[in-house]
Design an enzyme around this catalytic site. Structure first.
Site, PDB file in Angstrom:
ATOM      1  N   PRO A  73       1.247  48.167 -44.572  1.00  0.00           N
ATOM      2  CA  PRO A  73       1.668  49.403 -44.048  1.00  0.00           C
ATOM      3  C   PRO A  73       1.558  50.406 -45.374  1.00  0.00           C
ATOM      4  CG  PRO A  73       3.978  48.531 -44.770  1.00  0.00           C
ATOM      5  CD  PRO A  73       3.013  47.025 -44.845  1.00  0.00           C
ATOM      6  N   CYS A 126       8.327  50.038 -51.649  1.00  0.00           N
ATOM      7  CA  CYS A 126       8.214  51.488 -51.935  1.00  0.00           C
ATOM      8  C   CYS A 126       9.260  51.714 -53.307  1.00  0.00           C
ATOM      9  CB  CYS A 126       8.702  52.811 -50.892  1.00  0.00           C
ATOM     10  SG  CYS A 126       7.488  54.538 -51.524  1.00  0.00           S
ATOM     11  N   LYS A 161       9.887  43.798 -46.717  1.00  0.00           N
ATOM     12  CA  LYS A 161       8.760  43.811 -47.454  1.00  0.00           C
ATOM     13  C   LYS A 161       9.934  44.721 -48.885  1.00  0.00           C
ATOM     14  CE  LYS A 161       4.294  45.350 -48.133  1.00  0.00           C
ATOM     15  NZ  LYS A 161       4.395  47.119 -48.936  1.00  0.00           N
ATOM     16  N   ASN A 176       1.558  39.822 -50.600  1.00  0.00           N
ATOM     17  CA  ASN A 176       0.833  40.779 -50.554  1.00  0.00           C
ATOM     18  C   ASN A 176       0.066  41.511 -52.365  1.00  0.00           C
ATOM     19  OD1 ASN A 176       1.248  43.520 -50.874  1.00  0.00           O
ATOM     20  ND2 ASN A 176      -0.231  43.374 -49.599  1.00  0.00           N
ATOM     21  N   GLY A 177      -0.923  41.923 -51.877  1.00  0.00           N
ATOM     22  CA  GLY A 177      -0.771  42.316 -53.247  1.00  0.00           C
ATOM     23  C   GLY A 177      -2.647  42.018 -53.670  1.00  0.00           C
ATOM     24  N   ASP A 178      -3.527  43.337 -54.034  1.00  0.00           N
ATOM     25  CA  ASP A 178      -4.845  43.004 -54.240  1.00  0.00           C
ATOM     26  C   ASP A 178      -5.996  41.352 -53.111  1.00  0.00           C
ATOM     27  OD1 ASP A 178      -3.659  44.593 -55.883  1.00  0.00           O
ATOM     28  OD2 ASP A 178      -3.797  43.183 -57.675  1.00  0.00           O
ATOM     29  N   GLY A 211      -3.539  44.966 -47.774  1.00  0.00           N
ATOM     30  CA  GLY A 211      -3.598  47.130 -47.428  1.00  0.00           C
ATOM     31  C   GLY A 211      -4.362  47.097 -47.581  1.00  0.00           C
TER      32      GLY A 211
HETATM   33  C1  LIG Z   1      -1.402  54.956 -49.981  1.00  0.00           C
HETATM   34  C2  LIG Z   1       0.029  53.658 -50.388  1.00  0.00           C
HETATM   35  C3  LIG Z   1       1.111  53.984 -49.496  1.00  0.00           C
HETATM   36  C4  LIG Z   1       1.582  52.507 -49.476  1.00  0.00           C
HETATM   37  N1  LIG Z   1       3.033  52.955 -48.127  1.00  0.00           N
HETATM   38  C5  LIG Z   1       3.419  51.924 -48.474  1.00  0.00           C
HETATM   39  C6  LIG Z   1       4.606  51.905 -46.282  1.00  0.00           C
HETATM   40  O1  LIG Z   1       5.137  52.393 -46.527  1.00  0.00           O
HETATM   41  N2  LIG Z   1       5.693  50.597 -46.817  1.00  0.00           N
HETATM   42  C7  LIG Z   1       5.356  50.092 -47.658  1.00  0.00           C
HETATM   43  O2  LIG Z   1       6.133  48.784 -48.074  1.00  0.00           O
HETATM   44  N3  LIG Z   1       4.416  49.797 -49.043  1.00  0.00           N
HETATM   45  C8  LIG Z   1       3.876  50.705 -48.955  1.00  0.00           C
HETATM   46  N4  LIG Z   1       2.914  50.183 -49.372  1.00  0.00           N
HETATM   47  C9  LIG Z   1       2.027  48.860 -50.681  1.00  0.00           C
HETATM   48  C10 LIG Z   1       1.314  48.395 -49.386  1.00  0.00           C
HETATM   49  O3  LIG Z   1       1.997  47.913 -48.337  1.00  0.00           O
HETATM   50  C11 LIG Z   1       1.027  47.037 -50.331  1.00  0.00           C
HETATM   51  O4  LIG Z   1       2.293  46.690 -50.776  1.00  0.00           O
HETATM   52  C12 LIG Z   1       0.389  47.715 -51.990  1.00  0.00           C
HETATM   53  O5  LIG Z   1      -0.829  48.276 -51.248  1.00  0.00           O
HETATM   54  C13 LIG Z   1      -0.146  46.161 -52.015  1.00  0.00           C
HETATM   55  O6  LIG Z   1      -0.646  45.331 -51.194  1.00  0.00           O
HETATM   56  P1  LIG Z   1      -2.739  45.884 -51.254  1.00  0.00           P
HETATM   57  O7  LIG Z   1      -3.126  45.286 -52.991  1.00  0.00           O
HETATM   58  O8  LIG Z   1      -2.988  44.580 -50.111  1.00  0.00           O
HETATM   59  O9  LIG Z   1      -2.527  46.876 -51.241  1.00  0.00           O
HETATM   60  C14 LIG Z   1       1.439  51.555 -49.659  1.00  0.00           C
HETATM   61  C15 LIG Z   1       0.288  51.434 -50.675  1.00  0.00           C
HETATM   62  C16 LIG Z   1      -0.184  52.309 -50.631  1.00  0.00           C
HETATM   63  C17 LIG Z   1      -1.305  52.156 -51.989  1.00  0.00           C
END
Ligand SMILES: Cc1cc2nc3c(=O)[nH]c(=O)nc-3n(C[C@H](O)[C@H](O)[C@H](O)COP(=O)(O)O)c2cc1C
Length: 329
Positions: free
Chosen positions: A22, A106, A145, A206-208, A230
């Site tokens: 998300p 969050c 999450k 999750n992450g990066d 994400g």
């Molecule tokens: C712009 C933005 C919005 C996000 N919104 C949410 C959200 O609504 N709910 C949530 O659980 N995490 C949210 N996240 C966290 C992401 O779901 C994810 O955990 C985080 O970006 C790390 O994963 P990634 O490196 O694959 O992006 C958000 C992250 C970003 C950068």
């Protein structure tokens, strides 16, 4: 290494175990549908504030409702009061959702100052009351999450995940950072292993994670059952399918090139305009167009012209030139 190819619980089969994270303001219905069209085990909606949802603050209910009943979609809720969380979950289930995800990750001040999102990690007893309220309110599976902890002195995700599992949570996703890290540094995939070892339910790393190689490393270090992506999918909606093909034997996606890429971006752009209406749609679309153009190496002047253009027809006319570099690649 053999990877888990499917996660099953209740009536659901999450296959392949590669999910779209998300991202508030980004993973709206048009983007989730685009990612799903290439292939994804499941997608998660942007977070919906539970109280606002129940009290129907304009925009919140629409955002969540559209796509509630889509196959393979988890609708994510956030909040700090059990009553509102349970009510929102009931409404979402009544709208046809097949899975509900609780946001406990969050880091935004707006969210943590209200003691929701990752702030709940500082008060696990309260977090558990929210989890129990949601799980008991609905029949559909509820997932969680979260992050590794609040900060490095409070790495309590394993404990929270174990208690959440006992309360009926069916799957947990861990972003390998603490709340206080926000998005700085790198995600610590190895630290996710402690959570994996603490529970019997599936754990998603999750992450990066930006592609097959990172996904392989994340799974090897964490021992997790699947990955969630994400930001790596921004401008590259096919990346989940690439991971699924490389790791889980799914069919390789055809990454659009040339006219197919232009068609895909134009289709995404027009889907955003019709989903949000023209004014809001143009604003939301700018982010996505920017990422597509980053990937295509669009010259700066043309990029700027497109991102500041008010007329959607002119944007559509300029897309072939803007994406030409990628076409040639
Ligand atoms: C712009 C933005 C919005 C996000 N919104 C949410 C959200 O609504 N709910 C949530 O659980 N995490 C949210 N996240 C966290 C992401 O779901 C994810 O955990 C985080 O970006 C790390 O994963 P990634 O490196 O694959 O992006 C958000 C992250 C970003 C950068």
């Amino acid at each position: 290494m053999a990877y888990c190819s499917s996660i099953t619980f209740d009536d659901l089969a999450l296959q392949p175990p590669v999910a779209l994270a998300p991202l508030a303001g980004i993973t709206d219905l048009p983007f989730r549908q685009l990612v799903a069209s290439f292939g994804a085990g499941w997608v998660v909606s942007e977070m919906v504030a539970s109280q606002e949802m129940v009290q129907a603050k304009p925009g919140v209910r629409e955002r969540a409702e559209l796509g509630f009943d889509q196959q393979g979609t988890a609708v994510q809720i956030a909040g700090r009061e059990a009553h509102w969380m349970a009510e929102a979950a009931r409404m979402i289930e009544a709208n046809g959702a097949v899975m509900i995800d609780i946001n406990m990750g969050c880091p935004a001040k707006k969210v943590t100052n209200g003691y929701s999102g990752s702030a709940l990690l500082r008060d696990p007893d309260h977090a558990l009351r929210l989890i129990e309220a949601v799980v008991n309110a609905v029949k559909v599976p509820v997932t969680l999450k979260t992050r590794l902890g609040w900060d490095h002195d409070c790495l309590n995700a394993a404990d929270v995940a174990r208690r959440a599992q006992d309360a009926g949570i069916r799957l947990v996703t861990i972003h390998g950072r603490t709340r206080c890290q926000f998005y700085k540094g790198s995600a610590d995939w190895a630290a996710i292993r402690e959570i994996k070892d603490a529970v019997n339910i599936p754990v998603i790393a999750n992450g990066d994670i930006t592609g097959p190689q990172a996904a392989r490393e994340a799974l090897a270090l964490s021992g997790a059952d699947g990955v969630m992506i994400g930001r790596g999918a921004q401008g590259r909606p096919w990346v989940l399918a690439q991971v699924a093909a490389a790791l889980h034997g799914a069919k390789s996606p055809v990454v659009p090139q040339g006219a197919a890429l232009i068609d895909m971006v134009a289709g995404h752009y027009t889907a955003m305009l019709s989903f949000y209406g023209s004014d809001m749609g143009r604003r939301v679309a700018r982010k996505h167009l920017g990422w597509y153009m980053d990937d295509a190496g669009t010259p700066a002047s043309l990029r700027k012209a497109i991102l500041t253009e008010a007329d959607p027809d002119a944007v559509l006319r300029d897309l072939p030139d803007a994406l030409a570099m990628r076409v040639a690649a």
